[in-house]
Design a protein around this motif. Structure first.
Motif, PDB file in Angstrom:
ATOM      1  N   VAL A  31       0.938  -1.192   0.366  1.00 26.42           N
ATOM      2  CA  VAL A  31      -0.485   0.068  -0.121  1.00 26.42           C
ATOM      3  C   VAL A  31       1.108   0.928   0.077  1.00 26.42           C
ATOM      4  O   VAL A  31       0.781   1.880  -0.346  1.00 26.42           O
ATOM      5  CB  VAL A  31      -1.399  -0.153   1.294  1.00 26.42           C
ATOM      6  N   ARG A  32       1.692   1.402   0.352  1.00 30.02           N
ATOM      7  CA  ARG A  32       2.744   2.426   0.729  1.00 30.02           C
ATOM      8  C   ARG A  32       3.431   2.540  -0.137  1.00 30.02           C
ATOM      9  O   ARG A  32       4.281   3.372  -0.722  1.00 30.02           O
ATOM     10  CB  ARG A  32       3.751   2.127   1.942  1.00 30.02           C
ATOM     11  N   ASP A  33       3.715   1.967  -1.195  1.00 27.66           N
ATOM     12  CA  ASP A  33       4.228   1.560  -2.481  1.00 27.66           C
ATOM     13  C   ASP A  33       4.203   2.818  -3.119  1.00 27.66           C
ATOM     14  O   ASP A  33       3.351   3.067  -4.052  1.00 27.66           O
ATOM     15  CB  ASP A  33       4.588   0.508  -2.997  1.00 27.66           C
TER      16      ASP A  33
ATOM     17  N   ILE B 117     -12.875  -3.977  13.996  1.00 28.77           N
ATOM     18  CA  ILE B 117     -12.848  -2.870  14.970  1.00 28.77           C
ATOM     19  C   ILE B 117     -14.085  -2.379  15.224  1.00 28.77           C
ATOM     20  O   ILE B 117     -14.679  -1.370  13.886  1.00 28.77           O
ATOM     21  CB  ILE B 117     -12.154  -2.294  15.522  1.00 28.77           C
ATOM     22  N   HIS B 118     -15.716  -2.023  15.894  1.00 33.13           N
ATOM     23  CA  HIS B 118     -16.817  -1.849  15.767  1.00 33.13           C
ATOM     24  C   HIS B 118     -16.933  -0.381  15.720  1.00 33.13           C
ATOM     25  O   HIS B 118     -17.570   0.090  17.112  1.00 33.13           O
ATOM     26  CB  HIS B 118     -17.525  -2.815  16.456  1.00 33.13           C
ATOM     27  N   ASN B 119     -16.018   0.479  15.276  1.00 34.23           N
ATOM     28  CA  ASN B 119     -16.082   2.036  15.262  1.00 34.23           C
ATOM     29  C   ASN B 119     -15.838   2.469  14.267  1.00 34.23           C
ATOM     30  O   ASN B 119     -15.599   2.052  13.335  1.00 34.23           O
ATOM     31  CB  ASN B 119     -15.689   2.441  16.723  1.00 34.23           C
ATOM     32  N   TYR B 120     -15.405   3.811  14.213  1.00 37.70           N
ATOM     33  CA  TYR B 120     -15.214   4.193  13.138  1.00 37.70           C
ATOM     34  C   TYR B 120     -13.573   5.353  14.055  1.00 37.70           C
ATOM     35  O   TYR B 120     -13.344   5.885  14.647  1.00 37.70           O
ATOM     36  CB  TYR B 120     -15.536   5.774  12.653  1.00 37.70           C
ATOM     37  N   GLN B 121     -12.481   4.951  13.434  1.00 38.19           N
ATOM     38  CA  GLN B 121     -11.281   5.843  13.513  1.00 38.19           C
ATOM     39  C   GLN B 121     -10.594   6.108  11.749  1.00 38.19           C
ATOM     40  O   GLN B 121     -10.418   5.569  10.770  1.00 38.19           O
ATOM     41  CB  GLN B 121     -10.382   4.567  14.197  1.00 38.19           C
ATOM     42  N   ARG B 122      -9.436   7.480  12.174  1.00 44.52           N
ATOM     43  CA  ARG B 122      -8.830   7.429  11.068  1.00 44.52           C
ATOM     44  C   ARG B 122      -7.786   7.933  11.611  1.00 44.52           C
ATOM     45  O   ARG B 122      -7.334   9.001  12.433  1.00 44.52           O
ATOM     46  CB  ARG B 122      -9.784   8.649  10.056  1.00 44.52           C
ATOM     47  N   TYR B 123      -6.398   7.572  10.571  1.00 39.36           N
ATOM     48  CA  TYR B 123      -5.851   7.821  11.299  1.00 39.36           C
ATOM     49  C   TYR B 123      -4.397   8.525   9.708  1.00 39.36           C
ATOM     50  O   TYR B 123      -4.013   7.917   8.969  1.00 39.36           O
ATOM     51  CB  TYR B 123      -4.297   6.998  11.440  1.00 39.36           C
ATOM     52  N   PRO B 124      -4.972  10.158   9.537  1.00 37.87           N
ATOM     53  CA  PRO B 124      -3.772  10.738   7.952  1.00 37.87           C
ATOM     54  C   PRO B 124      -2.119   9.988   8.570  1.00 37.87           C
ATOM     55  O   PRO B 124      -1.663  11.223   9.454  1.00 37.87           O
ATOM     56  CB  PRO B 124      -4.039  11.736   8.290  1.00 37.87           C
ATOM     57  N   VAL B 125      -1.146   8.845   7.626  1.00 36.06           N
ATOM     58  CA  VAL B 125      -0.501   9.135   7.826  1.00 36.06           C
ATOM     59  C   VAL B 125      -0.018   9.767   7.119  1.00 36.06           C
ATOM     60  O   VAL B 125       0.348   9.911   6.076  1.00 36.06           O
ATOM     61  CB  VAL B 125       0.357   6.972   7.704  1.00 36.06           C
ATOM     62  N   ARG B 126       1.974  10.090   7.093  1.00 35.85           N
ATOM     63  CA  ARG B 126       2.299  11.341   6.236  1.00 35.85           C
ATOM     64  C   ARG B 126       3.528  10.503   5.737  1.00 35.85           C
ATOM     65  O   ARG B 126       4.231   9.932   6.937  1.00 35.85           O
ATOM     66  CB  ARG B 126       2.872  12.330   6.994  1.00 35.85           C
TER      67      ARG B 126
ATOM     68  N   ALA C 249       7.279   8.974   3.819  1.00 30.52           N
ATOM     69  CA  ALA C 249       8.126   9.817   3.565  1.00 30.52           C
ATOM     70  C   ALA C 249       8.712  10.601   2.346  1.00 30.52           C
ATOM     71  O   ALA C 249       9.750  11.541   2.570  1.00 30.52           O
ATOM     72  CB  ALA C 249       9.347   9.089   3.985  1.00 30.52           C
ATOM     73  N   ASP C 250       7.849   9.890   1.323  1.00 29.43           N
ATOM     74  CA  ASP C 250       8.251  10.552   0.098  1.00 29.43           C
ATOM     75  C   ASP C 250       6.861  12.143  -0.398  1.00 29.43           C
ATOM     76  O   ASP C 250       6.999  12.239  -1.274  1.00 29.43           O
ATOM     77  CB  ASP C 250       7.850   9.923  -0.979  1.00 29.43           C
ATOM     78  N   GLY C 251       6.030  12.558   0.636  1.00 29.76           N
ATOM     79  CA  GLY C 251       5.638  13.506   1.341  1.00 29.76           C
ATOM     80  C   GLY C 251       4.690  13.257   0.551  1.00 29.76           C
ATOM     81  O   GLY C 251       3.249  14.068   1.629  1.00 29.76           O
ATOM     82  N   ARG C 252       3.686  12.119   0.766  1.00 29.35           N
ATOM     83  CA  ARG C 252       2.102  11.663   0.387  1.00 29.35           C
ATOM     84  C   ARG C 252       1.180  11.428   1.646  1.00 29.35           C
ATOM     85  O   ARG C 252       2.252  11.009   2.996  1.00 29.35           O
ATOM     86  CB  ARG C 252       2.103  10.603  -0.451  1.00 29.35           C
ATOM     87  N   THR C 253      -0.147  11.664   2.143  1.00 28.85           N
ATOM     88  CA  THR C 253      -0.081  11.739   3.256  1.00 28.85           C
ATOM     89  C   THR C 253      -1.719  10.551   2.495  1.00 28.85           C
ATOM     90  O   THR C 253      -2.130  10.858   1.592  1.00 28.85           O
ATOM     91  CB  THR C 253      -1.431  12.829   3.702  1.00 28.85           C
ATOM     92  N   LEU C 254      -1.412   9.415   3.714  1.00 29.64           N
ATOM     93  CA  LEU C 254      -2.188   7.734   3.159  1.00 29.64           C
ATOM     94  C   LEU C 254      -2.726   7.965   3.927  1.00 29.64           C
ATOM     95  O   LEU C 254      -2.996   8.127   5.025  1.00 29.64           O
ATOM     96  CB  LEU C 254      -1.570   6.682   2.952  1.00 29.64           C
TER      97      LEU C 254
END
Length: 501
Positions: free
Chosen positions: A295-297, A310-319, A321-326
């Protein structure tokens, strides 16, 4: 737009609001699922057996895939649709308990889902063990008025009976696999085979009648197997099957690498989230590597990874190394019991901190929800029950953060609220030691989960709508509380615009 839980307590579903019309959709007889029931736990034993004696999921999955290929399914497992460059689709995860919380999602889903091209169920379509006869009240009936196709990736519960029911429903009525010869005794494989849970004789006799509830031509969805890709408009949506233990077999891993080489932007849908509860779970692939490495490639151009389980909602905007946010999202609030968010410690993972992290229900609401539940169960309502304001205040104190919804003026954090928060496993700052070294997250969110004891709002369910254009994907998380006001106008609990270019 109606208030969300981040705006007001009423927006979270607290108070004496009118209950929703979902109650008229619920079947007269509802199976009460309790994960404290020894009979149910015994029926759901295959995950434990796989972890003890070896996981047969990969071999069984290969047999299903081979059967589908022989029946004419595309070799690359890609579903090619004719959606335009601008289209929308829905995502909901961990749906099928068949009780009031699942049906409470339906009115809002139908409202927000108007005009969407299709929906995807991410993990655990049917509880407790994925039986074919459960699809009537836990899939076909609740979603009978959703006019578009519904695709799915299985969760561990769908695998508890070998995935046969899932394959019949989503894969063109795939016939049962031929029985394999029993392993010779003694040995781990023989012991696993001896103890393995299998479908009841005659299971699925009512399935054909149940299908009539979603029989319109526009509702038909045929997928090539338990894992697949959908080419829709400008994006490719990749669905993977993480089986009983949350991993990928070698054959599926090789397919994932191949299908990820397509140049268009991609969205991953997986039964096991890659970031959850403040932790990174990259998802191992048999033979080496992980799903998250794929996924990170940057060559694979993934922009979003959505997981259920997991029975809820969570979001993690991961920056990266190449500057993209996933964007990594947990979207398992589609109907099953609510997993607590108040047990999530202060988030500090992969550069994502509390200011970036989002969850629903809010931690304070989760703590108040669980305190009321256990106040009833333990017959200690006056002592154990926290108000939503007390929940927000004590969570803010323990984590050292500003609450997303400020508690009412004058709300105090007392020894009682601190004690209840500790007993219910409320998260803490990383620099503080917990006084009680118990596996509180597992105890309070799995073993003693609310389950079917939760029959009054707020339910804290949720679903996603994704609006796709050539430039961006707009993701919105909508709440389903069980109250009428949130049915009419489902509040947006989180929203993010994800660029594709």
């Amino acid at each position: 737009m109606s208030d969300s839980s981040r705006d007001t307590a009423a927006g979270a579903g607290w108070g004496d609001a009118e209950r929703g019309v979902y109650r008229h959709l619920v079947p007269e007889r509802v199976e009460k699922i309790s994960w404290l029931n020894p009979r149910l736990l015994w029926a759901a034993r295959n995950g434990v057996l796989a972890s003890w004696f070896g996981d047969p999921t990969g071999r069984t999955r290969d047999r299903w895939v081979a059967q589908r290929a022989a029946a004419g399914a595309p070799a690359d497992k890609v579903i090619r649709r004719d959606d335009p460059d601008h289209f929308s689709f829905m995502v909901l995860g961990d749906t099928g308990e068949g009780d009031e919380p699942q049906y409470a999602v339906v009115p809002g889903l139908l409202t927000v889902g108007q005009g969407t091209a299709f929906a995807v169920v991410a993990s655990d379509v049917i509880y407790p063990v994925g039986s074919a006869d459960d699809y009537d009240t836990k899939f076909f009936r609740p979603y009978r008025h959703y006019p578009a196709p519904i695709y799915a990736v299985p969760g561990n519960h769908d695998w508890y009976e070998g995935l046969g029911a899932f394959m019949r429903v989503f894969c063109d009525d795939a016939p049962p696999l031929p029985a394999e010869p029993a392993p010779r005794p003694p040995g781990r494989a023989w012991l696993r085979h001896l103890l393995w849970h299998r479908p009841r004789p005659g299971d699925g006799r009512r399935l054909d009648a149940a299908r009539a509830q979603r029989s319109a031509p526009g509702q038909r969805a045929v997928q090539p197997g338990p894992y697949w890709a959908i080419d829709a408009g400008p994006v490719r949506i990749v669905g993977i099957d993480t089986g009983l233990l949350g991993t990928l077999d070698a054959a599926q891993g090789a397919w994932l690498r191949e299908v990820s080489r397509d140049p268009r932007p991609k969205i991953l849908v997986t039964g096991s989230p890659l970031y959850v509860d403040g932790e990174h779970h990259p998802c191992e692939i048999e033979g080496g590597g992980t799903v998250d490495e794929i996924v990170r490639d940057p060559a694979h151009h993934y922009v979003l990874a959505i997981g259920g389980d997991i029975h809820n909602y969570q979001r993690y905007p991961v920056r990266l190394a190449d500057g993209r946010t996933l964007q990594y999202v947990v979207a398992g609030g589609g109907g099953a019991f609510t997993h607590a968010t108040h047990t999530i410690p202060r988030v500090d993972v992969a550069g994502v901190g509390e200011d970036d992290f989002r969850c629903y229900p809010l931690r304070g609401d989760s703590l108040a929800f669980y305190s009321r539940l256990y106040g009833r169960r333990l017959h200690l309502r006056r002592f154990f029950t926290l108000t939503e304001d007390e929940g927000a205040a004590v969570i803010a104190r323990r984590l050292g953060v500003e609450p997303a919804r400020a508690p009412a003026p004058g709300t105090r954090v007392t020894w009682r609220t601190r004690l209840v928060a500790s007993l219910l496993g409320a998260g803490r700052r990383p620099d503080r030691r917990a006084r009680f070294r118990l596996p509180v997250r597992k105890i309070y969110t799995q073993l003693f989960s609310p389950g079917s004891a939760t029959y009054s709002p707020p339910f804290f369910k949720c679903f996603l709508r994704l609006d796709v254009s050539p430039e961006a994907v707009r993701l919105r998380c909508h709440a389903a509380t069980g109250n009428r006001v949130q049915e009419i106008d489902p509040p947006v609990e989180d929203e993010v615009l994800i660029p594709l270019v």
